[in-house]
Design a protein around this motif. Structure first.
Motif, short mmCIF file in Angstrom:
data_model
loop_
_atom_site.label_atom_id
_atom_site.label_comp_id
_atom_site.label_asym_id
_atom_site.label_seq_id
_atom_site.Cartn_x
_atom_site.Cartn_y
_atom_site.Cartn_z
N ASP A 150 3.36 -3.19 6.22
CA ASP A 150 3.86 -2.81 4.89
C ASP A 150 3.08 -3.51 3.78
O ASP A 150 2.81 -2.92 2.74
N SER A 151 2.76 -4.77 4.02
CA SER A 151 2.07 -5.53 2.98
C SER A 151 0.71 -4.90 2.65
O SER A 151 0.30 -4.83 1.48
N LEU A 152 0.03 -4.39 3.67
CA LEU A 152 -1.27 -3.76 3.43
C LEU A 152 -1.09 -2.41 2.73
O LEU A 152 -1.84 -2.06 1.81
N ILE A 153 -0.06 -1.68 3.13
CA ILE A 153 0.20 -0.39 2.47
C ILE A 153 0.56 -0.64 0.99
O ILE A 153 0.10 0.06 0.09
N GLU A 154 1.35 -1.69 0.75
CA GLU A 154 1.70 -2.02 -0.65
C GLU A 154 0.46 -2.44 -1.44
O GLU A 154 0.35 -2.16 -2.63
N ALA A 155 -0.47 -3.10 -0.77
CA ALA A 155 -1.72 -3.48 -1.45
C ALA A 155 -2.45 -2.21 -1.92
O ALA A 155 -2.98 -2.15 -3.03
N HIS A 156 -2.43 -1.17 -1.09
CA HIS A 156 -3.06 0.10 -1.50
C HIS A 156 -2.33 0.70 -2.70
O HIS A 156 -2.93 1.34 -3.55
N ARG A 157 -1.02 0.49 -2.74
CA ARG A 157 -0.23 1.02 -3.87
C ARG A 157 -0.54 0.25 -5.16
O ARG A 157 -0.67 0.84 -6.23
N ASP A 158 -0.71 -1.08 -5.02
CA ASP A 158 -0.74 -1.94 -6.21
C ASP A 158 -2.13 -2.30 -6.74
O ASP A 158 -2.25 -2.71 -7.89
N ARG B 113 3.21 7.55 5.05
CA ARG B 113 3.59 6.37 4.24
C ARG B 113 2.42 5.90 3.39
O ARG B 113 2.60 5.52 2.23
N ILE B 114 1.23 5.91 3.97
CA ILE B 114 0.06 5.46 3.21
C ILE B 114 -0.20 6.41 2.04
O ILE B 114 -0.48 6.01 0.92
N ARG B 115 -0.06 7.71 2.32
CA ARG B 115 -0.31 8.70 1.25
C ARG B 115 0.76 8.64 0.17
O ARG B 115 0.49 8.92 -1.00
N ALA B 116 1.97 8.27 0.57
CA ALA B 116 3.03 8.14 -0.44
C ALA B 116 2.70 6.96 -1.35
O ALA B 116 2.95 6.99 -2.56
N ALA B 117 2.13 5.89 -0.77
CA ALA B 117 1.81 4.70 -1.56
C ALA B 117 0.58 4.93 -2.44
O ALA B 117 0.48 4.40 -3.55
#
Ligand code: 5AD
Ligand code: SF4
Length: 466
Positions: A259-267, A305-309
């Motif tokens: 999740d932390s890596l996916i959030e990094a893609h978001r942020d 999930r990655i695409r949503a982020a």
């Protein structure tokens, strides 16, 4: 007598031929760095070199045969130079060296030195031993000491887009793969060292960093304060470095995409919206036989999930066709998965048995002709998707990081956020800067961009990502 007394400063020329992955290109650069202070200057061809290193790759195909045929050619060169009174040190490095060190020594008498991917920091010592008359220096240990510790003071980046190895080895043991055997157990470099090297690369002109590792998102570096830092957090910290504009990483395993890596893609605007996330096959039976530790459902959900982020993220993957036991239906499932996920780019290979891996001993090996036919069908589908992805870029505006001069006068080559090559007419001093351009033409493997305000000076280092 010290080791240095055997070294003749600034007298020798070094040629390194790199095979295989970016990790090997990075390693070759570090070998040159290690040998530089010991009098070796890098040159562009074997003919003029006093030392030749073949930095080999073992992952696919008949890697070792390629090495032996290259060594055959080098024997003639070494003999010719010897007649002119010149010595040539021939070394074999990398994963073939690790896997077949003794055999190379036995089969190729012209080889002076064989060393694996974990020992190249000891190169000056190995060269000194050859200088002292030793003819067969073999070092394929997995040393306890961290080779990166011994490399931290070297490295002068000249590239706008630089590589930084943060992790090596792998504990996943996919049944087709040699990496756990040739590169050893998973190892993450400590966070402070990674941050130091990143700072140094950026100070030397790098604007983009690609973090490298065989299983890069398994990164879990010691943070120097009694804790562990994962890749998501590392990207956050790198993102703070002023002057660094773009961050990428490769290669990832779906299981380690947390999740932390996916959030990094978001942020993080600096984390580029392009992800190489190999699935290898679209059949759950094959994935299980490959010991991939994920199935197609978890992969597809992960992609969602990655695409949503990060909705504009483009995906890439690796595929293997003809893994032992793969049926026509299994292969059709791979095509269906590719249609479902849709990739901007991908690599695909025929399965090639690697000695010592479980896949090589499986009895249900697939016929070569069947593998070829499947590969052609898969590549045609992936190609279609790549062309469609590039075509959709036409008319859009994209940030381009200018990396080097193009083939034509006045032209520069840069990269889009999606790793596409973009050709733009722009002055040479724009190299190392980012600019937004309009994409006016697309080809299967590159784009052409136009600068709108052609008289404008390049964007300063504050322009971010896509
Ligand atoms: N045969 C074919 N392809 C392989 N790869 C790794 N090992 C093999 C093999 N034995 C491919 C995988 C991997 C990529 C780096 O190389 O797709 O992700
Ligand atoms: Fe090889 Fe990647 Fe599997 Fe590790 S995760 S064994 S490097 S294919």
């Amino acid at each position: 007598m010290t080791q240095d007394s055997h070294i003749k400063p600034n007298e020798r020329r070094l040629f390194i031929k790199s095979y295989g992955c970016q990790m090997n290109v990075y390693d070759s650069g570090r070998m040159a760095d290690v040998l530089g202070p010991h009098g070796f200057e890098s040159v562009g061809g074997a003919e003029e070199a006093d030392m030749i290193i073949l930095n080999t790759c073992h992952i696919r195909e008949k890697a070792s045969e390629k090495v032996y045929s290259e060594l055959g050619r080098l024997r003639a060169l070494k003999d010719q130079r010897a007649r002119a009174g010149k010595d040539t040190i021939i070394a074999v490095a990398g994963c073939v060296a690790q896997a077949e060190g003794e055999e190379i020594m036995a089969r190729a008498p012209i080889v002076d030195m064989v060393f694996g991917p974990q020992t190249y920091h000891r190169l000056p010592e190995m060269v000194a031993r050859v200088d002292q008359g030793e003819t067969r220096v073999l070092d394929t240990d997995f040393p306890v000491e961290d080779k990166f510790d011994n490399l931290s003071a070297v490295g002068s980046p000249k590239n706008v887009a630089a590589f930084l190895t943060i992790q090596e080895g792998c504990d996943k043991f996919c049944t087709f793969c040699v990496v756990p055997y040739t590169r050893g157990a998973e190892f993450s470099r400590p966070l402070p060292r990674v941050l130091d090297e990143a700072q140094r690369l950026v100070a030397g002109g790098a604007r983009e960093l690609t973090l490298l590792g065989q299983n890069v998102n398994a990164y879990h570096g010691d943070n120097g304060k009694g804790g562990i830092t994962g890749l998501g957090d590392l990207c956050r910290q790198l993102s703070e470095i002023e002057g660094l504009e773009r961050i990428r990483y490769t290669t990832s395993h779906p299981r380690d995409m947390d999740d932390s890596l996916i959030e990094a893609h978001r942020d993080l605007p600096k984390l580029m919206p392009y992800l190489h996330l190999p699935i290898q096959s679209g059949s759950n039976t094959v994935l299980q036989a490959m010991n991939r530790q994920h199935d197609t459902k978890t992969y597809v959900e992960l992609v969602e999930r990655i695409r949503a982020a990060r909705p504009d993220i483009a995906l890439s993957s690796d595929f293997i066709v003809g893994f032992p036991g793969e049926t026509d239906q299994d292969f059709e499932d791979t095509l269906a998965l590719v249609r479902e996920v849709t990739y901007a780019q991908a690599y695909s290979f025929k399965y090639s048995p690697r000695p010592g891996t479980p896949g090589a001993d499986m009895e249900t090996q697939v016929d070569e002709a069947v593998k070829s036919e499947r590969l052609a069908r898969l590549q045609s589908l992936l190609n279609e998707q790549q062309i469609a992805f590039n075509a959709a870029c036409k008319g859009t505006r994209m940030s381009v990081l200018y990396e080097k001069p193009g083939r034509f006068e006045g032209q520069l080559i840069g990269r889009s956020p999606y790793l596409q090559s973009v050709h733009v007419e722009a002055p040479e001093h724009f190299i190392g800067t980012l600019e937004e351009v309009e994409i006016v033409d697309v080809k299967p493997n590159s784009l052409t961009g136009h600068r709108s305000g052609a008289a404008k000076e390049p964007a300063k280092a504050t322009v971010h990502g896509a």
